[in-house]
Write a protein that holds these residues in place. Structure first.
Motif, PDB file in Angstrom:
ATOM      1  N   LEU A   1       0.753  -1.155   0.066  1.00 20.68           N
ATOM      2  CA  LEU A   1       0.099   0.082   0.103  1.00 20.68           C
ATOM      3  C   LEU A   1       0.886   1.214   0.079  1.00 20.68           C
ATOM      4  N   MET A   2       2.015   1.212   0.399  1.00 15.34           N
ATOM      5  CA  MET A   2       3.211   2.163   0.371  1.00 15.34           C
ATOM      6  C   MET A   2       4.468   1.647   0.001  1.00 15.34           C
ATOM      7  N   THR A   3       5.270   2.983  -0.643  1.00 16.80           N
ATOM      8  CA  THR A   3       6.386   2.837  -1.168  1.00 16.80           C
ATOM      9  C   THR A   3       7.290   3.804  -0.477  1.00 16.80           C
ATOM     10  N   LEU A   4       8.715   3.199   0.005  1.00 16.77           N
ATOM     11  CA  LEU A   4       9.524   4.114   0.725  1.00 16.77           C
ATOM     12  C   LEU A   4      10.840   3.989  -0.327  1.00 16.77           C
ATOM     13  N   LEU A   5      11.202   5.183  -0.845  1.00 22.18           N
ATOM     14  CA  LEU A   5      12.354   5.531  -1.569  1.00 22.18           C
ATOM     15  C   LEU A   5      13.533   5.794  -0.773  1.00 22.18           C
ATOM     16  N   ARG A   6      14.368   5.128  -0.703  1.00 22.52           N
ATOM     17  CA  ARG A   6      15.743   5.606  -0.025  1.00 22.52           C
ATOM     18  C   ARG A   6      16.832   5.984  -1.143  1.00 22.52           C
ATOM     19  N   VAL A   7      17.143   7.167  -1.111  1.00 22.02           N
ATOM     20  CA  VAL A   7      18.041   7.998  -2.212  1.00 22.02           C
ATOM     21  C   VAL A   7      19.239   8.493  -1.676  1.00 22.02           C
ATOM     22  N   GLY A   8      20.052   8.844  -2.658  1.00 17.05           N
ATOM     23  CA  GLY A   8      21.346   9.462  -2.229  1.00 17.05           C
ATOM     24  C   GLY A   8      21.039  11.097  -1.807  1.00 17.05           C
ATOM     25  N   ARG A   9      20.218  11.756  -2.463  1.00 23.32           N
ATOM     26  CA  ARG A   9      19.909  13.128  -2.159  1.00 23.32           C
ATOM     27  C   ARG A   9      18.514  13.356  -2.870  1.00 23.32           C
ATOM     28  N   ILE A  10      17.974  14.501  -2.195  1.00 24.15           N
ATOM     29  CA  ILE A  10      16.359  14.967  -2.718  1.00 24.15           C
ATOM     30  C   ILE A  10      16.692  16.474  -2.925  1.00 24.15           C
ATOM     31  N   LEU A  11      16.251  16.686  -4.370  1.00 25.93           N
ATOM     32  CA  LEU A  11      16.208  18.198  -4.833  1.00 25.93           C
ATOM     33  C   LEU A  11      14.641  18.616  -5.013  1.00 25.93           C
ATOM     34  N   ALA A  12      13.869  19.073  -4.233  1.00 27.00           N
ATOM     35  CA  ALA A  12      12.597  19.251  -4.298  1.00 27.00           C
ATOM     36  C   ALA A  12      11.936  20.375  -5.085  1.00 27.00           C
ATOM     37  N   PRO A  13      12.712  21.337  -5.905  1.00 23.07           N
ATOM     38  CA  PRO A  13      13.851  21.190  -6.387  1.00 23.07           C
ATOM     39  C   PRO A  13      14.826  21.835  -5.365  1.00 23.07           C
ATOM     40  N   GLU A  14      14.515  22.560  -4.284  1.00 19.51           N
ATOM     41  CA  GLU A  14      15.633  23.192  -3.517  1.00 19.51           C
ATOM     42  C   GLU A  14      16.032  21.714  -2.812  1.00 19.51           C
ATOM     43  N   PRO A  15      17.518  21.704  -2.475  1.00 19.02           N
ATOM     44  CA  PRO A  15      18.207  20.701  -1.813  1.00 19.02           C
ATOM     45  C   PRO A  15      17.528  20.547  -0.251  1.00 19.02           C
ATOM     46  N   ARG A  16      17.422  19.158  -0.092  1.00 23.46           N
ATOM     47  CA  ARG A  16      16.776  18.875   1.048  1.00 23.46           C
ATOM     48  C   ARG A  16      17.586  17.998   2.028  1.00 23.46           C
ATOM     49  N   GLU A  17      17.707  18.111   3.340  1.00 24.63           N
ATOM     50  CA  GLU A  17      18.497  17.311   4.221  1.00 24.63           C
ATOM     51  C   GLU A  17      18.023  15.657   4.080  1.00 24.63           C
ATOM     52  N   GLU A  18      16.710  15.469   3.660  1.00 23.68           N
ATOM     53  CA  GLU A  18      16.051  14.206   3.920  1.00 23.68           C
ATOM     54  C   GLU A  18      16.723  13.477   2.752  1.00 23.68           C
ATOM     55  N   THR A  19      16.525  11.920   2.993  1.00 20.32           N
ATOM     56  CA  THR A  19      17.131  11.227   1.853  1.00 20.32           C
ATOM     57  C   THR A  19      15.960  10.227   1.637  1.00 20.32           C
ATOM     58  N   ASP A  20      14.762  10.212   2.506  1.00 21.17           N
ATOM     59  CA  ASP A  20      13.666   9.155   2.418  1.00 21.17           C
ATOM     60  C   ASP A  20      12.503   9.697   1.884  1.00 21.17           C
ATOM     61  N   ILE A  21      11.689   8.974   0.988  1.00 18.47           N
ATOM     62  CA  ILE A  21      10.373   9.647   0.699  1.00 18.47           C
ATOM     63  C   ILE A  21       9.236   8.547   0.857  1.00 18.47           C
ATOM     64  N   LEU A  22       8.379   8.647   1.699  1.00 14.50           N
ATOM     65  CA  LEU A  22       7.282   7.564   2.009  1.00 14.50           C
ATOM     66  C   LEU A  22       6.058   8.093   0.989  1.00 14.50           C
ATOM     67  N   ILE A  23       5.621   7.258   0.108  1.00 18.53           N
ATOM     68  CA  ILE A  23       4.593   7.511  -0.499  1.00 18.53           C
ATOM     69  C   ILE A  23       3.518   6.759  -0.127  1.00 18.53           C
ATOM     70  N   ALA A  24       2.464   7.393  -0.203  1.00 20.25           N
ATOM     71  CA  ALA A  24       0.956   6.453   0.219  1.00 20.25           C
ATOM     72  C   ALA A  24      -0.243   6.940  -0.723  1.00 20.25           C
ATOM     73  N   ASN A  25      -0.850   6.154  -1.184  1.00 22.53           N
ATOM     74  CA  ASN A  25      -2.306   6.572  -1.730  1.00 22.53           C
ATOM     75  C   ASN A  25      -1.924   7.524  -2.875  1.00 22.53           C
ATOM     76  N   GLY A  26      -0.722   7.330  -3.539  1.00 18.04           N
ATOM     77  CA  GLY A  26      -0.279   8.301  -4.756  1.00 18.04           C
ATOM     78  C   GLY A  26       0.444   9.582  -4.466  1.00 18.04           C
ATOM     79  N   ARG A  27       0.842   9.658  -3.092  1.00 22.54           N
ATOM     80  CA  ARG A  27       1.078  10.989  -2.775  1.00 22.54           C
ATOM     81  C   ARG A  27       2.219  10.883  -1.762  1.00 22.54           C
TER      82      ARG A  27
END
Length: 387
Positions: free
Chosen positions: A10-36
């Motif tokens: 039901l959910m997806t957890l992305l663990r990446v090297g870095r996130i540009l959101a487009p601004e640089p983020r300190e986080e490296t994990d993106i938890l996805i649920a219900n398409g968001r």
């Protein structure tokens, strides 16, 4: 990349090297649920037994997935007869370029192809996972519609977000009068207002001598706001691009640059065009890129006689964008706006697309150090994995 998937996650957890959101983020994990996007964090803990698919890609950067606002999803062309109709685009061709969202257009051919065909293709792409919208109309005036009325199309059909691509300054256009242009843009605006949409008018600009003059008059002589009017193909030739500079600065308006696969002798590549626009002082927030893919690239002689054609692809969109970053015209986080955030704002989708933030659509592209898309997630669903 390692995966741990349940039978029906039901959910997806992305663990990446870095996130540009487009601004640089300190986080490296993106938890996805219900398409968001449900959460951004670092080393997010998932309770044991939760239905979560884990995707680890520490070598990649997560960015907002790309948006292409000008795609002939049903194929363009036809200027040389029925044998010159371009093919439809596939969901794979879209997602493999890191693109999550497309807007379908009809071009010269509004006869053998119709808004109904376009809507069917858009809904088909959506069924395959692509985020797809469309413009009603075509080059022609009066524009072909689904309901018989432009305002009703905008008000009642969710996938329709504007009018386009209405042709001006082109021998293939209907040569619309100034009052006809104003009426169509006004109808688009009102129909969109009734549905809570931006209702942009996407204008194909040919290489005719009038250039952007019809749009300049529209904005100078009426109450239409500039953010509703988007001229595309402004890099068709240098004189038109210079006119686009003045248009953008005078009206604080956006202009759309086409990533021509072969700019030809008179045209400019998207790289050259964006570089010139920025050098002339056009703010980067007023510039977008689109591909015109699966449209035709016809060649005519001085008398307007058809000579031949090629089929446009979306590969140039990515390669020209990459070059802007590699040659330091723009840093990566600012260049992302040209094919993501800026486009979302132009289309009126900026409340859910073009940014990696909690509550936004989970449209995520993972790129490598060479800026090449490796994975594309649309609404949290992986549509392309090229590793």
């Amino acid at each position: 990349m390692t995966r741990h998937a349940h039978d029906a996650p039901l959910m997806t957890l992305l663990r990446v090297g870095r996130i540009l959101a487009p601004e640089p983020r300190e986080e490296t994990d993106i938890l996805i649920a219900n398409g968001r996007v449900a959460a951004l964090g670092r080393d997010l803990a998932i309770p044991e037994g939760w239905p979560v698919a884990l995707i680890e890609a520490p070598e990649l950067t997560a960015v907002p997935a790309f948006i292409d606002q000008h795609v002939h999803v049903t194929g363009g062309g036809g200027e040389g007869g029925c044998g010159t109709r371009c093919p439809e685009i596939t969901a794979h061709e879209i997602a493999s370029m890191g693109i999550a969202t497309v807007v379908g257009v009809l071009g010269t051919d509004g006869i053998s192809r119709s808004p109904a065909d376009l809507l069917a293709k858009v809904r088909g792409l959506c069924a395959e996972g692509v985020s797809a919208y469309m413009y009603t109309g075509s080059y022609r005036v009066p524009p072909p519609t689904l309901t018989g009325d432009l305002q009703r199309d905008l008000a009642w059909i969710p996938e329709i977000i504007g009018l386009g691509e209405l042709a001006i300054s082109d021998h293939r256009s209907s040569q619309p009068r100034q009052d006809e242009i104003a009426r169509l843009v006004s109808d688009t605006r009102v129909g969109a207002m009734l549905a809570g949409k931006r209702g942009i008018c996407h204008f194909h600009v040919g290489d005719g001598k009038r250039g952007l003059e019809p749009l300049r008059r529209l904005l100078a002589e009426t109450e239409i706001p500039a953010d509703q009017v988007i001229p595309t193909h402004v890099n068709r030739h240098r004189a038109l691009l210079e006119e686009a500079v003045d248009y953008a600065l005078t009206f604080h308006a956006c202009v759309d640059v086409t990533a021509f696969e072969d700019a030809g002798e008179d045209g400019l590549s998207a790289f050259d065009a964006v570089s010139l626009l920025l050098d002339r002082g056009v703010p980067r927030g007023q510039i977008t890129l689109s591909s015109d893919c699966n449209g035709s690239l016809p060649e005519f002689d001085a008398k307007g006689e058809y000579l031949g054609m090629k089929v446009a692809r979306n590969t140039a969109l990515i390669t020209d964008w990459q070059r802007l970053v590699r040659e330091q015209v723009l840093p990566l986080e600012e260049a992302l706006g040209l094919i993501s955030g800026n486009v979302a704002r132009v289309l009126g989708l900026h409340d859910r697309k073009g940014h990696l933030a909690v509550g936004f659509d989970a449209d995520v592209t993972l790129i490598n150090d060479a800026l090449q898309p490796q994975c594309t997630f649309v609404g949290g669903r992986c549509l392309y994995d090229g590793r």
